[in-house]
Design a protein around this motif. Sequence first.
Motif, PDB file in Angstrom:
ATOM      1  N   MET A   1       0.839  -1.175   0.000  1.00 42.35           N
ATOM      2  CA  MET A   1       0.000   0.000   0.000  1.00 42.35           C
ATOM      3  C   MET A   1       0.879   1.230   0.000  1.00 42.35           C
ATOM      4  O   MET A   1       2.046   1.162   0.359  1.00 42.35           O
ATOM      5  N   LYS A   2       0.280   2.343  -0.399  1.00 47.57           N
ATOM      6  CA  LYS A   2       1.047   3.572  -0.560  1.00 47.57           C
ATOM      7  C   LYS A   2       0.081   4.747  -0.557  1.00 47.57           C
ATOM      8  O   LYS A   2      -1.077   4.602  -0.952  1.00 47.57           O
ATOM      9  N   LEU A   3       0.576   5.913  -0.141  1.00 52.09           N
ATOM     10  CA  LEU A   3      -0.230   7.130  -0.217  1.00 52.09           C
ATOM     11  C   LEU A   3      -0.448   7.471  -1.686  1.00 52.09           C
ATOM     12  O   LEU A   3       0.489   7.446  -2.488  1.00 52.09           O
ATOM     13  N   ARG A   4      -1.668   7.737  -2.052  1.00 50.90           N
ATOM     14  CA  ARG A   4      -2.024   8.029  -3.445  1.00 50.90           C
ATOM     15  C   ARG A   4      -1.365   9.327  -3.917  1.00 50.90           C
ATOM     16  O   ARG A   4      -1.244  10.285  -3.150  1.00 50.90           O
ATOM     17  N   ASN A   5      -0.947   9.337  -5.170  1.00 50.83           N
ATOM     18  CA  ASN A   5      -0.381  10.556  -5.757  1.00 50.83           C
ATOM     19  C   ASN A   5      -1.382  11.690  -5.641  1.00 50.83           C
ATOM     20  O   ASN A   5      -2.584  11.495  -5.832  1.00 50.83           O
ATOM     21  N   GLY A   6      -0.882  12.872  -5.371  1.00 51.42           N
ATOM     22  CA  GLY A   6      -1.740  14.046  -5.267  1.00 51.42           C
ATOM     23  C   GLY A   6      -2.081  14.418  -3.836  1.00 51.42           C
ATOM     24  O   GLY A   6      -2.600  15.502  -3.588  1.00 51.42           O
ATOM     25  N   PHE A   7      -1.787  13.551  -2.887  1.00 54.17           N
ATOM     26  CA  PHE A   7      -1.993  13.891  -1.482  1.00 54.17           C
ATOM     27  C   PHE A   7      -0.675  14.432  -0.953  1.00 54.17           C
ATOM     28  O   PHE A   7       0.339  13.742  -0.942  1.00 54.17           O
ATOM     29  N   ILE A   8      -0.696  15.683  -0.557  1.00 52.19           N
ATOM     30  CA  ILE A   8       0.505  16.408  -0.171  1.00 52.19           C
ATOM     31  C   ILE A   8       0.481  16.649   1.339  1.00 52.19           C
ATOM     32  O   ILE A   8      -0.538  17.044   1.892  1.00 52.19           O
ATOM     33  N   THR A   9       1.631  16.416   1.972  1.00 52.96           N
ATOM     34  CA  THR A   9       1.730  16.642   3.412  1.00 52.96           C
ATOM     35  C   THR A   9       2.759  17.725   3.691  1.00 52.96           C
ATOM     36  O   THR A   9       3.715  17.917   2.935  1.00 52.96           O
ATOM     37  N   TYR A  10       2.529  18.451   4.775  1.00 54.16           N
ATOM     38  CA  TYR A  10       3.526  19.402   5.265  1.00 54.16           C
ATOM     39  C   TYR A  10       3.338  19.544   6.768  1.00 54.16           C
ATOM     40  O   TYR A  10       2.259  19.268   7.314  1.00 54.16           O
ATOM     41  N   ASN A  11       4.406  19.939   7.434  1.00 53.90           N
ATOM     42  CA  ASN A  11       4.375  20.091   8.884  1.00 53.90           C
ATOM     43  C   ASN A  11       4.095  21.527   9.246  1.00 53.90           C
ATOM     44  O   ASN A  11       4.655  22.449   8.656  1.00 53.90           O
ATOM     45  N   PHE A  40       3.704   9.847  11.341  1.00 50.96           N
ATOM     46  CA  PHE A  40       4.721   8.822  11.102  1.00 50.96           C
ATOM     47  C   PHE A  40       4.188   7.769  10.134  1.00 50.96           C
ATOM     48  O   PHE A  40       4.871   7.365   9.197  1.00 50.96           O
ATOM     49  N   ILE A  41       2.943   7.347  10.343  1.00 50.70           N
ATOM     50  CA  ILE A  41       2.318   6.356   9.462  1.00 50.70           C
ATOM     51  C   ILE A  41       2.224   6.907   8.037  1.00 50.70           C
ATOM     52  O   ILE A  41       2.598   6.234   7.072  1.00 50.70           O
ATOM     53  N   ILE A  42       1.745   8.125   7.908  1.00 47.22           N
ATOM     54  CA  ILE A  42       1.597   8.738   6.589  1.00 47.22           C
ATOM     55  C   ILE A  42       2.952   8.892   5.907  1.00 47.22           C
ATOM     56  O   ILE A  42       3.092   8.623   4.711  1.00 47.22           O
ATOM     57  N   ASP A  43       3.964   9.272   6.664  1.00 47.22           N
ATOM     58  CA  ASP A  43       5.314   9.386   6.094  1.00 47.22           C
ATOM     59  C   ASP A  43       5.812   8.029   5.593  1.00 47.22           C
ATOM     60  O   ASP A  43       6.462   7.951   4.548  1.00 47.22           O
ATOM     61  N   CYS A  44       5.521   6.965   6.327  1.00 48.12           N
ATOM     62  CA  CYS A  44       5.915   5.620   5.893  1.00 48.12           C
ATOM     63  C   CYS A  44       5.219   5.230   4.596  1.00 48.12           C
ATOM     64  O   CYS A  44       5.757   4.444   3.802  1.00 48.12           O
ATOM     65  N   LEU A  45       4.037   5.780   4.378  1.00 49.57           N
ATOM     66  CA  LEU A  45       3.263   5.456   3.182  1.00 49.57           C
ATOM     67  C   LEU A  45       3.709   6.244   1.950  1.00 49.57           C
ATOM     68  O   LEU A  45       3.114   6.114   0.881  1.00 49.57           O
ATOM     69  N   ALA A  46       4.762   7.024   2.083  1.00 51.45           N
ATOM     70  CA  ALA A  46       5.285   7.771   0.933  1.00 51.45           C
ATOM     71  C   ALA A  46       5.809   6.821  -0.141  1.00 51.45           C
ATOM     72  O   ALA A  46       5.870   7.173  -1.312  1.00 51.45           O
ATOM     73  N   LEU A  51       1.396  -4.024   5.141  1.00 54.23           N
ATOM     74  CA  LEU A  51       0.811  -3.837   6.464  1.00 54.23           C
ATOM     75  C   LEU A  51       1.751  -4.379   7.535  1.00 54.23           C
ATOM     76  O   LEU A  51       1.949  -3.742   8.574  1.00 54.23           O
ATOM     77  N   GLU A  52       2.355  -5.527   7.285  1.00 54.19           N
ATOM     78  CA  GLU A  52       3.268  -6.119   8.266  1.00 54.19           C
ATOM     79  C   GLU A  52       4.506  -5.244   8.470  1.00 54.19           C
ATOM     80  O   GLU A  52       4.943  -5.037   9.599  1.00 54.19           O
ATOM     81  N   GLU A  53       5.057  -4.716   7.378  1.00 54.85           N
ATOM     82  CA  GLU A  53       6.224  -3.837   7.504  1.00 54.85           C
ATOM     83  C   GLU A  53       5.880  -2.578   8.294  1.00 54.85           C
ATOM     84  O   GLU A  53       6.656  -2.136   9.149  1.00 54.85           O
ATOM     85  N   LEU A  54       4.728  -2.018   8.032  1.00 54.23           N
ATOM     86  CA  LEU A  54       4.286  -0.819   8.738  1.00 54.23           C
ATOM     87  C   LEU A  54       4.073  -1.119  10.222  1.00 54.23           C
ATOM     88  O   LEU A  54       4.488  -0.340  11.094  1.00 54.23           O
ATOM     89  N   THR A  55       3.466  -2.258  10.510  1.00 59.06           N
ATOM     90  CA  THR A  55       3.260  -2.669  11.903  1.00 59.06           C
ATOM     91  C   THR A  55       4.597  -2.825  12.608  1.00 59.06           C
ATOM     92  O   THR A  55       4.759  -2.374  13.758  1.00 59.06           O
TER      93      THR A  55
END
Length: 88
Positions: A1-11, A40-46, A51-55
């Motif tokens: 799984m991965k964050l879909r293109n077009g979803f932008i994050t910033y701090n 942290f979860i969202i950053d991992c989804l970049a 699911l197991e790796e994320l866990t």
Amino acid sequence: MKLRNGFITYNSGSEQIMVAAGAASDVFRGMVRSNATAAFIIDCLAREITLEELTEKLTARYDAPREIIVRDLQKVLDTLRKIGALDE
């Protein structure tokens, strides 16, 4: 799984903000504010991650029982699915 293109994050201060841009804004119009754990979860989804790796990453980072980590991870993933931000 991965964050879909077009979803932008910033701090912004102590939270992470996520918005949809381009074609992703056809699916979701709004803003998601995340605490440090969800960020942290969202950053991992970049990049592609299972699911197991994320866990495992969360278990290594946080001192909490695995069942609580799994429960909280599922809540974040469910929210991302609901807004169309997750490619699976």
